[in-house]
Design a protein around this motif. Structure first.
Motif, PDB file in Angstrom:
ATOM      1  N   PHE A 760      21.027 -52.770  48.499  1.00  0.00           N
ATOM      2  CA  PHE A 760      22.319 -51.658  48.053  1.00  0.00           C
ATOM      3  C   PHE A 760      23.442 -52.947  47.643  1.00  0.00           C
ATOM      4  O   PHE A 760      23.670 -54.046  48.604  1.00  0.00           O
ATOM      5  CB  PHE A 760      22.517 -51.187  48.737  1.00  0.00           C
ATOM      6  N   ARG A 761      25.108 -52.656  47.986  1.00  0.00           N
ATOM      7  CA  ARG A 761      25.963 -53.355  48.002  1.00  0.00           C
ATOM      8  C   ARG A 761      26.444 -52.884  48.231  1.00  0.00           C
ATOM      9  O   ARG A 761      28.024 -53.076  49.411  1.00  0.00           O
ATOM     10  CB  ARG A 761      27.149 -53.423  46.440  1.00  0.00           C
ATOM     11  N   PHE A 835      27.998 -56.786  42.107  1.00  0.00           N
ATOM     12  CA  PHE A 835      29.740 -57.179  42.702  1.00  0.00           C
ATOM     13  C   PHE A 835      30.079 -56.776  43.862  1.00  0.00           C
ATOM     14  O   PHE A 835      30.076 -56.198  44.661  1.00  0.00           O
ATOM     15  CB  PHE A 835      30.636 -56.087  41.419  1.00  0.00           C
ATOM     16  N   ASP A 836      31.432 -58.049  44.218  1.00  0.00           N
ATOM     17  CA  ASP A 836      32.161 -57.918  45.350  1.00  0.00           C
ATOM     18  C   ASP A 836      33.035 -56.905  45.456  1.00  0.00           C
ATOM     19  O   ASP A 836      33.231 -57.149  44.648  1.00  0.00           O
ATOM     20  CB  ASP A 836      32.679 -58.875  45.817  1.00  0.00           C
ATOM     21  N   SER A 837      32.895 -56.281  46.867  1.00  0.00           N
ATOM     22  CA  SER A 837      34.283 -55.485  46.632  1.00  0.00           C
ATOM     23  C   SER A 837      35.777 -56.253  46.370  1.00  0.00           C
ATOM     24  O   SER A 837      36.226 -56.517  47.239  1.00  0.00           O
ATOM     25  CB  SER A 837      33.852 -54.680  47.805  1.00  0.00           C
ATOM     26  N   PRO A 838      36.386 -55.182  45.352  1.00  0.00           N
ATOM     27  CA  PRO A 838      37.734 -55.886  45.439  1.00  0.00           C
ATOM     28  C   PRO A 838      38.749 -55.806  46.729  1.00  0.00           C
ATOM     29  O   PRO A 838      39.819 -56.214  46.567  1.00  0.00           O
ATOM     30  CB  PRO A 838      38.549 -55.758  43.850  1.00  0.00           C
ATOM     31  N   ARG A 845      42.653 -61.956  48.763  1.00  0.00           N
ATOM     32  CA  ARG A 845      43.444 -62.956  49.154  1.00  0.00           C
ATOM     33  C   ARG A 845      43.048 -64.362  47.362  1.00  0.00           C
ATOM     34  O   ARG A 845      43.649 -64.713  47.245  1.00  0.00           O
ATOM     35  CB  ARG A 845      42.741 -63.845  50.160  1.00  0.00           C
ATOM     36  N   ARG A 846      41.398 -64.416  47.447  1.00  0.00           N
ATOM     37  CA  ARG A 846      41.361 -65.235  46.442  1.00  0.00           C
ATOM     38  C   ARG A 846      41.550 -64.861  45.342  1.00  0.00           C
ATOM     39  O   ARG A 846      42.325 -65.603  44.508  1.00  0.00           O
ATOM     40  CB  ARG A 846      39.046 -64.579  46.115  1.00  0.00           C
ATOM     41  N   HIS A 847      41.629 -63.873  44.975  1.00  0.00           N
ATOM     42  CA  HIS A 847      42.169 -62.815  43.413  1.00  0.00           C
ATOM     43  C   HIS A 847      43.476 -63.008  43.583  1.00  0.00           C
ATOM     44  O   HIS A 847      44.087 -63.125  42.509  1.00  0.00           O
ATOM     45  CB  HIS A 847      41.438 -61.938  43.154  1.00  0.00           C
ATOM     46  N   GLN A 848      44.433 -63.064  44.794  1.00  0.00           N
ATOM     47  CA  GLN A 848      45.486 -62.706  44.318  1.00  0.00           C
ATOM     48  C   GLN A 848      46.026 -64.988  43.909  1.00  0.00           C
ATOM     49  O   GLN A 848      46.940 -64.502  43.617  1.00  0.00           O
ATOM     50  CB  GLN A 848      46.732 -62.387  45.683  1.00  0.00           C
ATOM     51  N   THR A 849      45.190 -65.315  44.739  1.00  0.00           N
ATOM     52  CA  THR A 849      45.094 -66.648  44.090  1.00  0.00           C
ATOM     53  C   THR A 849      45.538 -67.188  42.417  1.00  0.00           C
ATOM     54  O   THR A 849      45.680 -67.797  42.069  1.00  0.00           O
ATOM     55  CB  THR A 849      44.553 -67.179  45.026  1.00  0.00           C
ATOM     56  N   THR A 860      36.528 -65.008  36.218  1.00  0.00           N
ATOM     57  CA  THR A 860      36.613 -66.362  36.891  1.00  0.00           C
ATOM     58  C   THR A 860      35.876 -66.552  38.055  1.00  0.00           C
ATOM     59  O   THR A 860      35.464 -67.103  38.240  1.00  0.00           O
ATOM     60  CB  THR A 860      37.914 -66.654  36.724  1.00  0.00           C
ATOM     61  N   ASP A 861      35.577 -64.954  38.804  1.00  0.00           N
ATOM     62  CA  ASP A 861      35.114 -64.900  39.997  1.00  0.00           C
ATOM     63  C   ASP A 861      34.338 -63.670  40.018  1.00  0.00           C
ATOM     64  O   ASP A 861      32.941 -63.982  40.288  1.00  0.00           O
ATOM     65  CB  ASP A 861      36.362 -64.454  41.614  1.00  0.00           C
ATOM     66  N   LEU A 862      34.344 -62.528  39.999  1.00  0.00           N
ATOM     67  CA  LEU A 862      33.832 -61.734  40.379  1.00  0.00           C
ATOM     68  C   LEU A 862      32.378 -61.489  39.432  1.00  0.00           C
ATOM     69  O   LEU A 862      31.944 -61.398  40.190  1.00  0.00           O
ATOM     70  CB  LEU A 862      34.272 -60.018  40.495  1.00  0.00           C
ATOM     71  N   LEU A 863      32.300 -62.050  38.068  1.00  0.00           N
ATOM     72  CA  LEU A 863      31.287 -61.575  37.411  1.00  0.00           C
ATOM     73  C   LEU A 863      30.131 -62.815  37.713  1.00  0.00           C
ATOM     74  O   LEU A 863      29.425 -62.836  38.191  1.00  0.00           O
ATOM     75  CB  LEU A 863      31.644 -62.046  36.495  1.00  0.00           C
ATOM     76  N   PRO A 864      30.805 -64.289  37.471  1.00  0.00           N
ATOM     77  CA  PRO A 864      29.868 -65.614  37.869  1.00  0.00           C
ATOM     78  C   PRO A 864      29.093 -65.274  39.773  1.00  0.00           C
ATOM     79  O   PRO A 864      28.071 -65.807  39.398  1.00  0.00           O
ATOM     80  CB  PRO A 864      30.669 -66.190  38.384  1.00  0.00           C
TER      81      PRO A 864
END
Length: 931
Positions: A760-761, A835-838, A845-849, A860-864
């Protein structure tokens, strides 16, 4: 054991494991041992006059029929009482068996037993300090005994009798000086366990033996002699790396290893890269499960390494780190025509300080828990080469201040001259200098780079499980504060009125030349104020978090929240400042009390030195807490907020604070990229055949990628399904989705008995599905386990292995790193793409950057990251050429989403994707596993 003395080894099975709760006996077994021989056995089921739970029946194997025809305890109480008179009572966890038996005697109107009692659990913890488990089955198995039916009283009693003889052998083989000290400290053991040590000492003094050649005595401590850490190099011989397939095959097969072509290619790639003087690109190597990746890099590393040109091997887990040093490398070196020195890299805090332990031993209170720890260490010192405290199973005692006090530090100002040659930390440094291969883990490697820049830049570095490296760098660049640690230390300091606290013990020492009553009073008042403020501060945080609009208290899981300074309530801001000031005051007052430790160390009475040393260790930590609080809550920078993490079932005890530091991350990436020879390997490095994601995460400019195929025949060994069944309400109602997933699991497993892992996620979904599976009863014959419900990851894995027809519902750690080889696991169900939960603070923080730099966080982040995690989940199956297994994906996005090709391309070659209904999948699985 005492000559001609009868030892009664007893085991009891009962309706429950509690004393004083009216539980009843269901089996009693006793083995009488005299002079090492069994002279009598007594075994009987006991009718408890009540219904026994299915859990207990399954655990013990005792049926309702067995109990219905068994005698009542009152019928056999007298013979048991007579049997045990004039014996020494022995049990594995004697506190339960002895008290439970006496409680049963009392209920039957008979007097309690008044005989000595010995506990084999404590004896084992002392005499076998390196054992990983002290459960009877695991312990006796490690000692060479097979316990066929654990939790059957007779079989357990026989196993305990075997264990007692092994304990006796071990005790009699110890040096006299060690045995003398064990007997002196044995008052710290429970019941009359001390008799075991005192009897052995009495016999050894009557017939002393010479000290074993492998040992030496220093200041009354028996220590294992130093081993040579230098390589014996034969300069007249040149050992050439075997490029030819035939030469390599012959050498590997002589070691009992299977030759694989992909492994041969990997060996040559590693060798050719490491032997280059100035290789430009970073070498990436993706080698799937079964390709022999570990030996693929160890073999060439051994040929190329030397004390002058070291190879640093780093793994993600300490378990794999130990495996390399203790198993894999010795296996290779045993057959290679040369020798190499291997050194395990760990921080100084892992090693025992002989000087600190010697001082502690001189000042120990024999009635203190610490005396028990000392007994364990005294035996361990006769066995350890490295002095690495991780060799000892510390368990729940790991955070006791005792271990902080006896650990090594880089500041060796209090080191005694007599221990300088034997000092474990100094020996570690010597090993690191003389070794050709250094083995560490990622957390240690980056910690060293953070505190000692340039430490390994001249070495050739290989990182295994390299897909974890970006996260490890983030963790190393994150400051952490644990609420529980400070809470426990304040409780240990305690007060003058509360027994078993340090301040109460200090009060008992008055009057004293060194401890002034007014200093003690001041410290007492300050601790009281700080403790009260700390509790209030923590409660304000949890109240604020739990009254948040987004908080859901029905989900038992770890929760995270981002905290921005400007959004904090004014009272929390104010109280944080006040608390830091008062904690500073506590450190100041405490230092006034402990100041004599630096000036009059050797003149202090033992008890005073022992207590003041404990307080001093705490004060050091309090100073660190002040620094961390200031860092966590003083900045108003919105791009670098503090993150709070806690477990919803017990937020106050699990509250932790984190804050990321970009400067530290930049420093670590700089150190990584300064390494001239750098190899990154894993079974999951690529996304769509490229390492561009990891390359960007690690700031790598140039790279070379080598990928190797698996040696497994997936077409024959495996099946991969994507269900055609769709839950149209899943996005609208999570409850419906849980019901849907429950239906699918039941239908898939209805026609097969194979063990199944469901990934599960969401912890919420795990709990919903677990509840429904148990309520419906369709899988009533299966063992259903769930993360955060059935225990720790380790406990769940053991239960899963032990039980047949198991279903395990897992998330997080079960996607990777937990292996179930051969018949332990046959089916993996993936409920949702990983997928990581946004909404997670770290992800936010990672996505804000990324957004600030104009990039798309999903692409560039969630998918890979999801693709790499999915590949890890796929890796839970097919771990050998004999394995068979099936994957079932319940998420239609795997074949329908615009990005589906990335997930499909991540599957092993020759693995066909079958889209089927659940009924068709069940039918095909039955045929597949019956083949």
């Amino acid at each position: 054991m005492k000559k001609n003395q009868i030892y009664a080894i007893v085991d009891i099975e009962a309706t429950g494991a509690s004393i004083g709760r009216d539980e009843r006996m269901i089996q009693f077994a006793c083995v009488l041992l005299k002079n090492g021989e069994i002279i009598e056995i007594f075994d009987s089921y006991v009718n408890p006059s009540r219904k026994v739970s299915r859990l207990i029946r399954n655990l013990t194997g005792i049926t309702s029929k067995d109990l219905a025809t068994a005698p009542y305890f009152e019928d056999i109480a007298q013979p048991i009482h007579r049997l045990l008179e004039d014996t020494i009572f022995v049990a594995h966890n004697v506190a339960f068996d002895f008290d439970f038996l006496n409680e049963s005697f009392k209920r039957a109107g008979m007097p309690a037993l008044d005989i000595p009692a010995i506990d084999t659990v404590q004896l084992s913890q002392i005499l076998f300090p390196k054992e990983e488990s002290y459960r009877l089955k695991n312990l006796t198995a490690s000692l060479g005994y097979t316990l066929d039916y654990a939790h059957n009283a007779l079989f357990d009693a026989k196993a305990t009798a075997y264990l007692l003889k092994k304990l006796d052998e071990k005790l009699k083989g110890l040096p006299l000086v060690t045995l003398e000290k064990l007997a002196e400290l044995s008052g710290a053991t429970i019941a009359e366990t001390s008799l075991f040590f005192k009897q052995a000492l009495y016999e050894m003094k009557k017939q002393p033996v010479d000290l074993d050649d492998s040992l030496m005595i220093v200041e009354g401590l028996a220590l294992k002699k130093l081993k040579s850490d230098s390589e014996q190099l034969d300069h007249r011989k040149s050992h050439t790396y075997p490029y030819k397939e035939s030469d390599k095959r012959a050498q590997l097969e002589s070691m009992g290893l299977n030759y694989r072509e992909s492994q041969n290619q990997m060996m040559n790639t590693v060798f050719n890269y490491l032997k280059k003087e100035h290789p430009e690109p970073v070498q990436f190597i993706e080698a799937p499960a079964g390709s022999g990746k570990t030996f693929g890099y160890l073999y060439p590393s051994l040929y190329l390494s030397s004390p002058e040109e070291k190879v640093v091997l780093s793994t993600y887990t300490k378990l794999l780190q130990r495996q390399l040093v203790e198993d894999n490398l010795p296996q290779l070196l045993d057959r290679l025509p040369f020798d190499k020195t291997i050194a395990l890299m760990k921080s100084p805090s892992h090693y025992l300080s002989l000087s600190a332990f010697y001082t502690k031993l001189k000042n120990i209170d024999i009635n203190d828990t610490e005396a028990f720890f000392c007994m364990k260490l005294l035996v361990w010192l006769t066995e350890t080469d490295e002095g690495d405290l991780e060799e000892i199973g510390l368990g729940k005692t790991l955070h006791h201040t005792f271990w902080t006090e006896v650990k090594s530090t880089l500041d060796a100002k209090n080191q005694l001259d007599s221990f300088k040659e034997m000092d474990y930390l100094a020996r570690r440094e010597k090993r690191l200098k003389n070794a050709s291969i250094l083995v560490g883990n990622h957390a240690y490697l980056f910690s060293e780079w953070q505190h000692h820049p340039g430490r390994f830049n001249k070495a050739k570095v290989l990182l295994d499980e390299a897909h974890h490296v970006p996260d490890v760098i983030e963790q190393n660049a994150t400051m952490k504060l644990s609420v529980k640690t400070l809470t426990n230390e304040l409780k240990q300091l305690g007060s003058k009125e509360k027994e078993d606290t340090l301040l109460y013990e200090c009060l008992k020492l008055l009057p004293s030349q060194n401890i002034k009553e007014y200093q003690l009073d001041t410290l007492h008042s300050t601790v009281s104020i700080v403790s009260e403020e700390w509790e209030m501060w923590c409660r304000k945080w949890t109240d604020w978090l739990m009254h948040n609009d987004a908080y859901e208290d029905h989900v038992a899981e770890w929760k995270e929240k981002t905290v921005y300074y400007d959004q904090l309530p004014l009272d929390i801001k104010r109280d944080t400042k006040f608390f830091c000031r008062n904690l500073e005051e506590l450190v100041y007052v405490g230092r006034q009390l402990t100041q004599f430790l630096d000036t009059a160390d050797q003149d202090l009475p033992k008890n005073e030195q022992r207590l003041l040393s404990k307080i001093n260790v705490m004060l050091d930590h309090f100073s660190t807490v002040i620094d961390r609080l200031n860092y966590l809550f003083s900045s108003k920078n919105p791009s670098n907020p503090t993150i709070i993490r806690f477990y919803s079932k017990n937020p106050l005890a699990t509250l932790n604070f984190y804050r990321f530091d970009q400067k530290i991350k930049d420093q670590l990436l700089k150190e990584l990229n300064k390494t001239e020879h750098l190899i990154l390997t894993s079974s999951t490095l690529t996304v769509n055949g490229s390492v561009s994601y990891l390359k960007k995460q690690l700031g790598i400019e140039k790279e070379r990628l080598n990928r190797y195929p698996s040696s497994y025949n997936y077409k024959e060994q495996a099946r991969f399904y994507v269900t055609k069944d769709v839950d149209t309400s899943a996005q609208k109602n999570s409850s419906v989705s849980a019901s849907f997933i429950t239906d699918l699991i039941e239908r898939i497993l209805s026609k097969t008995d194979e063990n199944c892992l469901v990934l599960f996620r969401s912890h919420d979904m795990i709990q919903r599905v677990y509840k429904r599976l148990n309520q419906r009863g369709q899988l009533k014959d299966r063992t259903i386990l769930a993360q955060n419900i059935s225990g720790s990851t380790t406990k769940i894995k053991k239960q899963f292995k032990k039980a047949k027809q198991s279903v395990l519902l897992g998330s997080d750690s079960f996607w990777e790193g937990v292996d179930f080889p051969l018949d332990e696991l046959k089916i993996v169900i993936i409920t949702k793409l990983p997928f990581d939960s946004p909404e997670m603070p770290v992800v936010k923080r990672r996505h804000q950057t990324l957004r600030e730099s104009g990039e798309n966080p999903f692409v560039t982040d969630l998918l890979p990251r999801a693709v790499i995690k999915f590949k890890q989940g796929i890796g839970r199956l097919i771990r050998s050429e004999q394995d068979k297994g099936a994957w079932i994906v319940l998420d239609r996005r795997f074949v329908e989403a615009s990005y589906a090709s990335l997930f499909i391309d991540s599957l092993p070659e020759c693995l066909d994707i079958n889209e089927r209904s659940l009924d068709e999948i069940s039918e095909e699985l039955t045929k597949f596993f019956d083949q």
